[in-house]
Design an enzyme around this catalytic site. Structure first.
Site, short mmCIF file in Angstrom:
data_model
loop_
_atom_site.label_atom_id
_atom_site.label_comp_id
_atom_site.label_asym_id
_atom_site.label_seq_id
_atom_site.Cartn_x
_atom_site.Cartn_y
_atom_site.Cartn_z
N CYS A 40 -10.30 -12.11 6.60
CA CYS A 40 -9.74 -10.83 6.19
C CYS A 40 -9.75 -10.72 4.65
O CYS A 40 -9.71 -11.72 3.95
CB CYS A 40 -8.32 -10.73 6.71
SG CYS A 40 -7.56 -9.12 6.47
N ASP A 42 -7.35 -9.73 3.07
CA ASP A 42 -5.96 -9.95 2.66
C ASP A 42 -5.88 -10.95 1.50
O ASP A 42 -6.41 -12.06 1.59
CB ASP A 42 -5.17 -10.47 3.87
CG ASP A 42 -3.66 -10.45 3.63
OD1 ASP A 42 -3.21 -11.09 2.65
OD2 ASP A 42 -2.95 -9.83 4.42
N ARG A 44 -3.74 -12.84 0.51
CA ARG A 44 -2.97 -14.06 0.73
C ARG A 44 -3.74 -15.12 1.52
O ARG A 44 -3.26 -16.23 1.71
CB ARG A 44 -1.67 -13.73 1.48
CG ARG A 44 -0.81 -12.70 0.77
CD ARG A 44 0.25 -12.12 1.68
NE ARG A 44 -0.35 -11.36 2.77
CZ ARG A 44 0.34 -10.75 3.74
NH1 ARG A 44 1.66 -10.85 3.78
NH2 ARG A 44 -0.28 -10.08 4.69
N HIS A 101 -5.46 -14.38 10.68
CA HIS A 101 -4.20 -14.75 10.02
C HIS A 101 -3.01 -13.95 10.54
O HIS A 101 -3.18 -12.89 11.14
CB HIS A 101 -4.32 -14.58 8.50
CG HIS A 101 -4.35 -13.15 8.04
ND1 HIS A 101 -3.23 -12.52 7.53
CD2 HIS A 101 -5.34 -12.25 8.00
CE1 HIS A 101 -3.57 -11.28 7.19
NE2 HIS A 101 -4.83 -11.08 7.46
N CYS A 104 -1.44 -9.60 9.77
CA CYS A 104 -2.68 -8.91 9.38
C CYS A 104 -2.48 -7.39 9.44
O CYS A 104 -2.23 -6.84 10.52
CB CYS A 104 -3.83 -9.34 10.28
SG CYS A 104 -5.40 -8.59 9.76
ZN LIG Z 1 -5.70 -9.28 7.59
#
Ligand SMILES: [Zn+2]
Length: 200
Positions: A40, A42, A44, A101, A104
């Site tokens: 992703c 993302d 993090r 993860h 999400c």
């Molecule tokens: Zn995600």
């Protein structure tokens, strides 16, 4: 841009002297990453950090929710599929892993609806994962966790719709795997026959 410039200066002062030989070798001999990771976007969930890797090891594709679309060779702009083709066929990676993860936002958007500001591209993009939503969560399961995990399974299934991935897997040249990273605990789980199992 100051935050980026300052970060670069730290990289140049601290990291570069330590890693210079590695970068020079990568520049001289070219990259030969052992693994392709789809994860992703993302902020993090950084595959290089999670897998303790260094530059040159991972060929990384990041997109909303870490999705693999089905094989669709047409005139569309298939960024994820293009990177898969390059990593698998040109670079010849030995494994392809899907890193899902917890928390999400992409998966949440699929389940609860995509934000109104994200209708142009995110809404049609996450439709890739529609088949994963057809699998209802077991009783007492955490709904988003269930779908986050189903999305990893779906991406792995879609990987096998690419004929040159399926062939490489059949011939034992390529291994596929699924993982899940829990941001809160920092724990990694691996997809096994029985489901996601913590990596110890
Ligand atoms: Zn995600």
């Amino acid at each position: 841009m100051d935050i980026l410039i300052e970060g670069y200066r730290q990289f140049r002062q601290k990291t570069w002297p330590e890693d210079r030989a590695r970068y020079e070798a990568l520049a001289t001999w070219g990259q030969s990453p052992h693994t392709l990771v789809i994860s992703c976007s993302d902020s993090r969930v950084d595959p290089q950090t999670v897998f303790g890797a260094v530059p040159g090891e991972l060929f990384v594709i990041r997109n909303v929710a870490g999705l693999v679309p089905p094989y669709t060779p047409d005139a569309g702009y298939h960024g994820t599929s293009a990177a898969l083709e390059y990593g698998v066929r040109v670079l010849g990676v030995s494994r392809v892993v899907v890193l899902g993860h917890a928390q999400c936002g992409g998966v949440r958007g699929m389940v609860e609806g995509v934000p109104p500001e994200a209708q142009d591209f995110v809404a049609p993009w996450v439709e890739i994962a529609r088949p994963a939503l057809d699998v209802p969560p077991p009783e007492h399961a955490h709904v988003l966790t269930h779908y986050e995990n189903e999305v990893v399974r779906l991406s792995l299934t879609n990987l096998l719709t690419f004929p040159w991935i399926a062939q490489a897997v059949r011939e034992g040249r390529l291994e596929l795997g699924g993982f899940r990273f829990d941001i809160h605990t920092g724990e990694l789980s691996r997809l096994a026959e029985s489901g996601f199992v913590p990596v110890t």
